[in-house]
Enzyme design. Sequence first.
Site, PDB file in Angstrom:
ATOM      1  N   CYS A 126      34.767  23.254 -33.152  1.00 16.40           N
ATOM      2  CA  CYS A 126      35.945  23.791 -32.129  1.00 16.40           C
ATOM      3  C   CYS A 126      36.222  21.385 -32.560  1.00 16.40           C
ATOM      4  CB  CYS A 126      35.230  23.178 -30.662  1.00 16.40           C
ATOM      5  SG  CYS A 126      34.958  24.459 -30.458  1.00 16.40           S
TER       6      CYS A 126
HETATM    7  N1  LIG Z   1      31.414  27.929 -30.454  1.00 14.70           N
HETATM    8  C1  LIG Z   1      31.610  27.369 -29.754  1.00 14.70           C
HETATM    9  O1  LIG Z   1      31.466  26.556 -29.484  1.00 14.70           O
HETATM   10  C2  LIG Z   1      33.352  27.436 -29.953  1.00 14.70           C
HETATM   11  C3  LIG Z   1      33.885  27.328 -27.869  1.00 14.70           C
HETATM   12  C4  LIG Z   1      35.306  26.822 -28.162  1.00 14.70           C
HETATM   13  C5  LIG Z   1      35.497  27.543 -28.766  1.00 14.70           C
HETATM   14  N2  LIG Z   1      35.545  28.606 -30.030  1.00 14.70           N
HETATM   15  C6  LIG Z   1      36.404  29.136 -30.332  1.00 14.70           C
HETATM   16  O2  LIG Z   1      36.332  30.813 -30.845  1.00 14.70           O
HETATM   17  C7  LIG Z   1      36.134  31.260 -31.961  1.00 14.70           C
HETATM   18  C8  LIG Z   1      34.996  32.383 -32.212  1.00 14.70           C
HETATM   19  O3  LIG Z   1      34.016  30.939 -32.750  1.00 14.70           O
HETATM   20  P1  LIG Z   1      32.977  31.459 -32.743  1.00 14.70           P
HETATM   21  O4  LIG Z   1      31.818  29.935 -32.893  1.00 14.70           O
HETATM   22  O5  LIG Z   1      32.221  32.139 -31.586  1.00 14.70           O
HETATM   23  O6  LIG Z   1      32.221  31.938 -34.243  1.00 14.70           O
HETATM   24  P2  LIG Z   1      31.624  32.593 -34.794  1.00 14.70           P
HETATM   25  O7  LIG Z   1      31.874  32.760 -36.477  1.00 14.70           O
HETATM   26  O8  LIG Z   1      29.787  32.447 -34.143  1.00 14.70           O
HETATM   27  O9  LIG Z   1      31.836  34.035 -34.649  1.00 14.70           O
HETATM   28  C9  LIG Z   1      33.015  34.435 -34.807  1.00 14.70           C
HETATM   29  C10 LIG Z   1      32.262  36.423 -35.310  1.00 14.70           C
HETATM   30  O10 LIG Z   1      34.102  36.954 -35.820  1.00 14.70           O
HETATM   31  C11 LIG Z   1      33.197  38.262 -36.493  1.00 14.70           C
HETATM   32  N3  LIG Z   1      34.371  38.222 -36.863  1.00 14.70           N
HETATM   33  C12 LIG Z   1      35.232  37.378 -37.972  1.00 14.70           C
HETATM   34  N4  LIG Z   1      36.762  37.925 -37.938  1.00 14.70           N
HETATM   35  C13 LIG Z   1      36.551  39.462 -37.811  1.00 14.70           C
HETATM   36  C14 LIG Z   1      37.200  40.880 -37.462  1.00 14.70           C
HETATM   37  N5  LIG Z   1      38.329  40.373 -38.359  1.00 14.70           N
HETATM   38  N6  LIG Z   1      36.595  41.705 -37.090  1.00 14.70           N
HETATM   39  C15 LIG Z   1      35.264  41.724 -36.200  1.00 14.70           C
HETATM   40  N7  LIG Z   1      34.925  41.134 -36.632  1.00 14.70           N
HETATM   41  C16 LIG Z   1      35.078  39.221 -36.928  1.00 14.70           C
HETATM   42  C17 LIG Z   1      32.666  36.783 -37.327  1.00 14.70           C
HETATM   43  O11 LIG Z   1      31.638  38.072 -38.002  1.00 14.70           O
HETATM   44  C18 LIG Z   1      31.553  36.389 -36.126  1.00 14.70           C
HETATM   45  O12 LIG Z   1      30.368  37.074 -36.302  1.00 14.70           O
HETATM   46  C19 LIG Z   1      37.353  30.503 -32.770  1.00 14.70           C
HETATM   47  O13 LIG Z   1      38.441  30.558 -32.860  1.00 14.70           O
HETATM   48  C20 LIG Z   1      36.937  28.798 -31.320  1.00 14.70           C
HETATM   49  O14 LIG Z   1      37.813  28.147 -32.232  1.00 14.70           O
HETATM   50  C21 LIG Z   1      34.268  28.132 -30.049  1.00 14.70           C
END
Ligand SMILES: NC(=O)c1ccc[n+]([C@@H]2O[C@H](COP(=O)([O-])OP(=O)(O)OC[C@H]3O[C@@H](n4cnc5c(N)ncnc54)[C@H](O)[C@@H]3O)[C@@H](O)[C@H]2O)c1
Length: 445
Positions: free
Chosen positions: A274
């Site tokens: 983030c």
């Molecule tokens: N991790 C954090 O602390 C956090 C906090 C707030 C916001 N976010 C935001 O949330 C979003 C997701 O982050 P995250 O940390 O959960 O990511 P992550 O990588 O942990 O999870 C994302 C998942 O999406 C899957 N994926 C990717 N493309 C796909 C598709 N087309 N169809 C189905 N599945 C698909 C991946 O395999 C993965 O399991 C990002 O935009 C991030 O900036 C993350």
Amino acid sequence: MSHAASLLERITNRSAKVGVVGLGYVGLPLAVEFANAGFRVTGIDLDERKVAQLNRGESYIQDVRTSAVAPLVSSGKLSATANPGAVRDFDTINICVPTPLRKTKDPDLSFVVAAVEAIAGHLHPGMLVILESTTYPGTTEEVVQPILEKTGLKAGVDFFLAFSPERVDPGNEKWTTKNVPKVVGGLTPDCAHLAAALYRSSIDTVVEVSSPKVAEMVKLLENTFRAVNIGMVNELAMMCDKLGISVWEVVEAAATKPFGFMPFYPGPGLGGHCIPIDPFYLSWKVKEIGIEARFIELAGQVNGAMPQHVVDKITDALNTGGKAVNGANIFVLGVAYKRDIDDVRESPALDVMSLLLNKGGRVTYHDPFAPTIDGKHWPGGVDMSSVPLTPEALAAADCVVILTDHRQFDFAEILKHSRVIVDTRNAIKTRHSHVFKIGAPVPIQ
Ligand SMILES: NC(=O)c1ccc[n+]([C@@H]2O[C@H](COP(=O)([O-])OP(=O)(O)OC[C@H]3O[C@@H](n4cnc5c(N)ncnc54)[C@H](O)[C@@H]3O)[C@@H](O)[C@H]2O)c1
């Protein structure tokens, strides 16, 4: 009955079929909360391993306990699939896929576009689509809406569209997906109303704002606020270093002010998915309208320089004992980007280790949360494994470097057995002749 009224009824009586695309740090906890609220939830993820694990009732995300997942899976409330065709049965869908940066620091929306295109293939009248991935203001209306409307269905009329930023803080036991207020911005009043109703079923507090754009900007304000303040305190640390003042003591004392101040702490740099990334979504977007996001760029420069500053500290610390980085045994403690979590994405520890390797340092590490580092995923390019944290390993190191202050580390033991320590987190509170801290005077020899 209108589409909106019928969906609201199904949300209210929990008969709506809820989908979550992307079952990572954000998507899995959200899917669990929806299932806890009584919905039948299906998660879609491209990663077959995650799908299989979830369908066995196992969690692979540290903040989500397997004991919370297993009963939901066995009762049929929660399941996973890699098949995007599942969308055709959903009434609602939340998109939680990654939004990284390209090497040029431009937004990479390819995961969002791919997920939305897959949804468009099965979009049906009456569906609610909510984007949760962090992104620049305008994405929901400029990128997501046109893809979905190519189906001939109209947003706000035939289907509903909203943006709601995720605020999950990995490793935080007090603030979870359930009790962190959820900001929601809908394309139309119906969109906002339906998205807010879905979240109210599962999340304690929902805050409605006037549009998806506002909700997108809220998230970027929050993360830019952190990046800029961390940048400022990191710059202050470098000043204190040269002035012979402890920045740690300064911040602690300033934090006694009961109003108008909030403490931020220096460290080896920014990490995670983030804070190092999201502000650049905003700076990229405003470039289009001729605005230079100066605070964001400056914070990026200061925070990005911290790993090198840590390496300079290590060089100074080794130098005091007549040693060079080249050939020195350097034992790194903690590679996750912050305390008590297993996420090494963008971790500054990886930059510090790679800079040390480039200088000929013999680097080993210990991290109970990161047993291995895959050479493909860090600039050092070599596969590494955590070595046990023993008195012998500490004593054998020319320099022990504390990069992440996991709570399970016994700093008294680390202090006792190490010859030279560089502490980037103020994990060792007292002053010692062999402990060098960033943002603090050189120890008295
Ligand atoms: N991790 C954090 O602390 C956090 C906090 C707030 C916001 N976010 C935001 O949330 C979003 C997701 O982050 P995250 O940390 O959960 O990511 P992550 O990588 O942990 O999870 C994302 C998942 O999406 C899957 N994926 C990717 N493309 C796909 C598709 N087309 N169809 C189905 N599945 C698909 C991946 O395999 C993965 O399991 C990002 O935009 C991030 O900036 C993350």
